[in-house]
Design an enzyme around this catalytic site. Sequence first.
Site, PDB file in Angstrom:
ATOM      1  N   GLU A   1      -4.839   2.585   3.099  1.00 10.91           N
ATOM      2  CA  GLU A   1      -3.304   2.465   2.178  1.00 10.91           C
ATOM      3  C   GLU A   1      -2.685   4.361   1.277  1.00 10.91           C
ATOM      4  O   GLU A   1      -1.972   4.644   1.557  1.00 10.91           O
ATOM      5  CB  GLU A   1      -3.327   1.735   1.517  1.00 10.91           C
ATOM      6  CG  GLU A   1      -3.198   0.094   2.660  1.00 10.91           C
ATOM      7  CD  GLU A   1      -2.178   0.385   3.695  1.00 10.91           C
ATOM      8  OE1 GLU A   1      -1.111   0.651   3.303  1.00 10.91           O
ATOM      9  OE2 GLU A   1      -2.938  -0.542   4.014  1.00 10.91           O
TER      10      GLU A   1
ATOM     11  N   TYR B   1       4.164  -0.335  -2.946  1.00 13.13           N
ATOM     12  CA  TYR B   1       3.572  -0.790  -1.798  1.00 13.13           C
ATOM     13  C   TYR B   1       2.693  -0.772  -1.852  1.00 13.13           C
ATOM     14  O   TYR B   1       1.874  -2.187  -0.831  1.00 13.13           O
ATOM     15  CB  TYR B   1       4.854   0.010  -1.126  1.00 13.13           C
ATOM     16  CG  TYR B   1       3.929   0.239   0.506  1.00 13.13           C
ATOM     17  CD1 TYR B   1       3.738  -0.783   1.325  1.00 13.13           C
ATOM     18  CD2 TYR B   1       2.770   1.507   0.504  1.00 13.13           C
ATOM     19  CE1 TYR B   1       3.212  -0.587   2.506  1.00 13.13           C
ATOM     20  CE2 TYR B   1       1.862   1.149   1.685  1.00 13.13           C
ATOM     21  CZ  TYR B   1       2.454   0.048   2.311  1.00 13.13           C
ATOM     22  OH  TYR B   1       1.033  -0.458   3.819  1.00 13.13           O
TER      23      TYR B   1
ATOM     24  N   ASP C   1       7.405  -1.189   3.882  1.00 15.39           N
ATOM     25  CA  ASP C   1       7.448   0.548   3.984  1.00 15.39           C
ATOM     26  C   ASP C   1       8.582   0.227   5.218  1.00 15.39           C
ATOM     27  O   ASP C   1       9.103   0.107   5.409  1.00 15.39           O
ATOM     28  CB  ASP C   1       6.139   0.801   4.855  1.00 15.39           C
ATOM     29  CG  ASP C   1       5.813   0.003   6.046  1.00 15.39           C
ATOM     30  OD1 ASP C   1       7.218  -0.921   6.421  1.00 15.39           O
ATOM     31  OD2 ASP C   1       5.198   0.842   6.395  1.00 15.39           O
TER      32      ASP C   1
END
Length: 296
Positions: free
Chosen positions: A40, A123, A141
């Site tokens: 990520e 996020y 996102d």
Amino acid sequence: MPHAGSADVAAALLGWFDSAERDLPWRRKGVSPWHILVSEIMLQQTPVVRVQPIWEQWVQRWPTPSAMAADPVGDIVRAWGKLGYPRRAMRLHECAGVLAERFDDTVPDDVDTLLTLPGIGDYTARAVACFAYGQAVPVVDTNVRRVIARAVHGRAEPGNPSKTDLADARSLLPPQRRRAARFSAALMELGALVCVAREPRCENCPLRSQCRWQQLGRPAHTGPARKVQKFAGTDRQVRGLLLDVLRDSDSPVERARLDQVWPTDPHQRMRALDSLLTDGLVELTAAGRYALPGEG
Ligand code: SF4
């Protein structure tokens, strides 16, 4: 129009995702939360095709946070290669240290605790909680914001990020925890593959019959034009070129080596080098040479 907890929307999207989901290595069974967290961080602002080979090397090299924390930060910056925004690598090393020391080498499973870690923003915390632990949390996102703008609000483009983004995404989640986690991943995938920024592929979209933007006749975007981030000629490009010189060298380099980079604009090169020194991505050694952090 999709509405809160709509069973039709969930069924359509999840059905599509079952067949359309990309086989990405960090989505496979048995991938640890630590390696999902690494993916990520890497995927922020960097395309999948560039991340994948580097991520695969990192999984072998740093199987746990403590393995990464035990290596000097310069090794991590070097291994980051050309993924861009290299401060992410430094923060990840810092995060690995905290996980090793304070969390018994494990990644926390809840958003609030994840948010206390270095380099982990809203996020990433949500993505890790959802994708690594199946938590029923919305993950927002750019892709998700675009799908919601079109399918829910009937707008061609999302506006600036706002607090309502999260509430919008949450309102679409199905009530069951496992379905909600998969729904979050599916919404993101739809934005990445079908509801793309330029020329959305509406004819292949599972939400087509419920999409507000379709129902309104696909109205044109009326706000300010989307800014396209340029790279060529920016300080970011020069920083990357300077770091390339240090990555390619086994030992600290003379200033003259760096001066060969970007010869047309010495002021810009100086500015880029100063910013790398300020960020701690480059160190000036006692002998007046330049090195990656910890390699002086
Ligand atoms: S129908 Fe088109 S605009 Fe609507 S969600 Fe699907 S791809 Fe996006």
